[in-house]
Design a protein around this motif. Sequence first.
Motif, PDB file in Angstrom:
ATOM      1  N   CYS A 179      -7.696 -38.869  -6.710  1.00 49.69           N
ATOM      2  CA  CYS A 179      -8.948 -39.617  -6.599  1.00 49.69           C
ATOM      3  C   CYS A 179      -9.387 -40.016  -8.007  1.00 49.69           C
ATOM      4  O   CYS A 179      -9.580 -39.145  -8.860  1.00 49.69           O
ATOM      5  CB  CYS A 179     -10.031 -38.757  -5.945  1.00 49.69           C
ATOM      6  SG  CYS A 179      -9.579 -38.147  -4.303  1.00 49.69           S
TER       7      CYS A 179
ATOM      8  N   ASP B 143      -9.861 -26.219 -10.160  1.00 50.43           N
ATOM      9  CA  ASP B 143      -9.299 -27.340  -9.410  1.00 50.43           C
ATOM     10  C   ASP B 143     -10.115 -28.607  -9.661  1.00 50.43           C
ATOM     11  O   ASP B 143     -11.327 -28.632  -9.477  1.00 50.43           O
ATOM     12  CB  ASP B 143      -9.330 -26.989  -7.917  1.00 50.43           C
ATOM     13  CG  ASP B 143      -8.518 -27.953  -7.068  1.00 50.43           C
ATOM     14  OD1 ASP B 143      -8.554 -29.165  -7.349  1.00 50.43           O
ATOM     15  OD2 ASP B 143      -7.864 -27.490  -6.119  1.00 50.43           O
TER      16      ASP B 143
ATOM     17  N   LYS C 291      -6.837 -31.367  -6.950  1.00 51.57           N
ATOM     18  CA  LYS C 291      -5.553 -31.087  -6.308  1.00 51.57           C
ATOM     19  C   LYS C 291      -5.732 -30.791  -4.825  1.00 51.57           C
ATOM     20  O   LYS C 291      -5.029 -31.344  -3.975  1.00 51.57           O
ATOM     21  CB  LYS C 291      -4.850 -29.923  -6.999  1.00 51.57           C
ATOM     22  CG  LYS C 291      -3.466 -29.628  -6.404  1.00 51.57           C
ATOM     23  CD  LYS C 291      -2.766 -28.488  -7.111  1.00 51.57           C
ATOM     24  CE  LYS C 291      -1.380 -28.263  -6.499  1.00 51.57           C
ATOM     25  NZ  LYS C 291      -0.685 -27.101  -7.117  1.00 51.57           N
ATOM     26  N   THR C 292      -6.700 -29.942  -4.496  1.00 50.67           N
ATOM     27  CA  THR C 292      -6.916 -29.560  -3.097  1.00 50.67           C
ATOM     28  C   THR C 292      -7.586 -30.676  -2.312  1.00 50.67           C
ATOM     29  O   THR C 292      -7.103 -31.102  -1.263  1.00 50.67           O
ATOM     30  CB  THR C 292      -7.772 -28.282  -3.018  1.00 50.67           C
ATOM     31  OG1 THR C 292      -7.108 -27.223  -3.708  1.00 50.67           O
ATOM     32  CG2 THR C 292      -7.992 -27.880  -1.562  1.00 50.67           C
ATOM     33  N   ALA C 293      -8.715 -31.173  -2.831  1.00 49.40           N
ATOM     34  CA  ALA C 293      -9.521 -32.145  -2.087  1.00 49.40           C
ATOM     35  C   ALA C 293      -8.866 -33.516  -1.988  1.00 49.40           C
ATOM     36  O   ALA C 293      -9.098 -34.248  -1.022  1.00 49.40           O
ATOM     37  CB  ALA C 293     -10.894 -32.285  -2.733  1.00 49.40           C
ATOM     38  N   CYS C 294      -8.045 -33.861  -2.966  1.00 48.76           N
ATOM     39  CA  CYS C 294      -7.467 -35.209  -2.984  1.00 48.76           C
ATOM     40  C   CYS C 294      -5.959 -35.206  -2.730  1.00 48.76           C
ATOM     41  O   CYS C 294      -5.484 -35.725  -1.725  1.00 48.76           O
ATOM     42  CB  CYS C 294      -7.790 -35.884  -4.310  1.00 48.76           C
ATOM     43  SG  CYS C 294      -9.561 -36.191  -4.554  1.00 48.76           S
TER      44      CYS C 294
ATOM     45  N   GLU D  77      -3.677 -32.799  -2.032  1.00 54.48           N
ATOM     46  CA  GLU D  77      -3.167 -32.056  -0.872  1.00 54.48           C
ATOM     47  C   GLU D  77      -3.793 -32.531   0.440  1.00 54.48           C
ATOM     48  O   GLU D  77      -3.113 -32.626   1.461  1.00 54.48           O
ATOM     49  CB  GLU D  77      -3.398 -30.558  -1.066  1.00 54.48           C
ATOM     50  CG  GLU D  77      -2.577 -29.982  -2.220  1.00 54.48           C
ATOM     51  CD  GLU D  77      -2.825 -28.500  -2.435  1.00 54.48           C
ATOM     52  OE1 GLU D  77      -3.710 -27.932  -1.747  1.00 54.48           O
ATOM     53  OE2 GLU D  77      -2.139 -27.905  -3.287  1.00 54.48           O
ATOM     54  N   LYS D  78      -5.075 -32.851   0.425  1.00 54.37           N
ATOM     55  CA  LYS D  78      -5.749 -33.244   1.661  1.00 54.37           C
ATOM     56  C   LYS D  78      -5.562 -34.716   1.993  1.00 54.37           C
ATOM     57  O   LYS D  78      -5.364 -35.080   3.159  1.00 54.37           O
ATOM     58  CB  LYS D  78      -7.244 -32.925   1.553  1.00 54.37           C
ATOM     59  CG  LYS D  78      -8.020 -33.177   2.839  1.00 54.37           C
ATOM     60  CD  LYS D  78      -9.478 -32.738   2.701  1.00 54.37           C
ATOM     61  CE  LYS D  78     -10.238 -32.984   4.001  1.00 54.37           C
ATOM     62  NZ  LYS D  78     -11.660 -32.534   3.894  1.00 54.37           N
ATOM     63  N   LEU D  79      -5.618 -35.575   0.997  1.00 50.69           N
ATOM     64  CA  LEU D  79      -5.568 -37.013   1.235  1.00 50.69           C
ATOM     65  C   LEU D  79      -4.228 -37.642   0.887  1.00 50.69           C
ATOM     66  O   LEU D  79      -3.961 -38.790   1.261  1.00 50.69           O
ATOM     67  CB  LEU D  79      -6.673 -37.715   0.430  1.00 50.69           C
ATOM     68  CG  LEU D  79      -8.109 -37.263   0.699  1.00 50.69           C
ATOM     69  CD1 LEU D  79      -9.074 -37.992  -0.229  1.00 50.69           C
ATOM     70  CD2 LEU D  79      -8.488 -37.505   2.162  1.00 50.69           C
TER      71      LEU D  79
ATOM     72  N   LYS E 287     -13.611 -41.098  -2.329  1.00 45.82           N
ATOM     73  CA  LYS E 287     -12.392 -40.476  -2.870  1.00 45.82           C
ATOM     74  C   LYS E 287     -11.211 -41.447  -2.856  1.00 45.82           C
ATOM     75  O   LYS E 287     -10.114 -41.143  -2.379  1.00 45.82           O
ATOM     76  CB  LYS E 287     -12.052 -39.183  -2.112  1.00 45.82           C
ATOM     77  CG  LYS E 287     -13.071 -38.070  -2.306  1.00 45.82           C
ATOM     78  CD  LYS E 287     -12.625 -36.797  -1.598  1.00 45.82           C
ATOM     79  CE  LYS E 287     -13.482 -35.609  -1.986  1.00 45.82           C
ATOM     80  NZ  LYS E 287     -14.893 -35.775  -1.628  1.00 45.82           N
TER      81      LYS E 287
END
Length: 406
Positions: free
Chosen positions: A329, A315, A318-321, A323-325, A265
Amino acid sequence: KKKKKKNMSGRNMFLLVSLAVAMSNMVVATEKVSVGAVRWDAWFGAPEDKNYGIVGRTVTMDLAPQRFRYRLPFFAKEEGPNVTIQGNTPEVMSAELKYAKEFGIDFWAFCAYPIGCKDYHPPDSACPEIQCCADNYGLSYALKQYLASPDRDLVNFSLILQMHNWFPSADHGGNETLEEEADRFVSYFKMPIFQKTKDGRPMIYLFGGVDVDGMSDLSVLTNKTMAALGVKPYYVAMSGMPWKSAQALGVDALSAYVIQSNPEKLAGAPYDTSIAQPETSFWNRVQQEGGKLVVPMSPGWDPSPREYIDLPWGDQGKTACVEKLGHACYVQDPTMEQLENHTRDAVAFALKYPETVETNAVIIGAWNENDEGHWVVPSLYNGTQKLEAVQRGVKAAHDEHNSNLN
């Protein structure tokens, strides 16, 4: 007299050899790989209608930030903080056709969407993640413009059927029955400009659920094509499935929409290791399995604009990259040299393995996936540089192939 006869035989032999060489060169010169490109057509402005305009509004909004405007297609307009991307005109289609012809794009594969709906304003509950006809029929605009264009003969066309999604379109509210939709497709197959195999089979790409149920839906189209043309469609699954599995389903060849790998990612994974190498591995795997292939090659994968918004159809990072990272990605855009080289390699593969690539075709994914980050259509900021790189790669592969034969 004997000497004269001998000289005449030698002269004749020289002429025959010269003729054979010339004919050989003619064969080499006419051998050309067909280069196609996927079309996903969301560039019809930002209509206010709640349903019809939702996809157009989304892609217009996500390309409005200045950092993403280098992706805008050539027909876009900048208006201060806003942009307009109106491609739904005869003039734009004519320009696209002329660009494609100039730079050696032989065919487009249109993502097929419903051409009309049973209900144009259904309740929201009928459209989870906008998966209903009313929210998507607008994406059929480009195929309609293409078919109506006086310049359509410049570029052939094909279709991408989205299995279990927009094929059959009746399953998601389209106003055609499966039989009517198949009849419409067969009417396209009869056109000289529909892309076909050497033995006249219309080429159809299958994206999504390529399985027993999906192939069962295709039986109507297969039977109608046989009745009208005396041949079956040539079905190309855009899937990474093993060749034996594809064969068992009745698929004629494999390909892909996009092949990309970014398991860590990263915010800018290298193009060579994240796209060029995985795609090359896929080509080689299919060849080693004894399979058939329409060679896929991708000009990038950077869906960053979609990762910073609430994407209506799901999605996409938005959530996995984001917001989280804390970052999007994506894969770095290729340099023009990288794009040229990967194009060259794709065409060279088709030339090297004609039994595997029996359709003699390469397909670029895509012509105009601008906000998802894989496009070659001329852009507002950088003009035709991507098409130029593709053209150079195609020429280099053919030149090298012909040189080796000579």
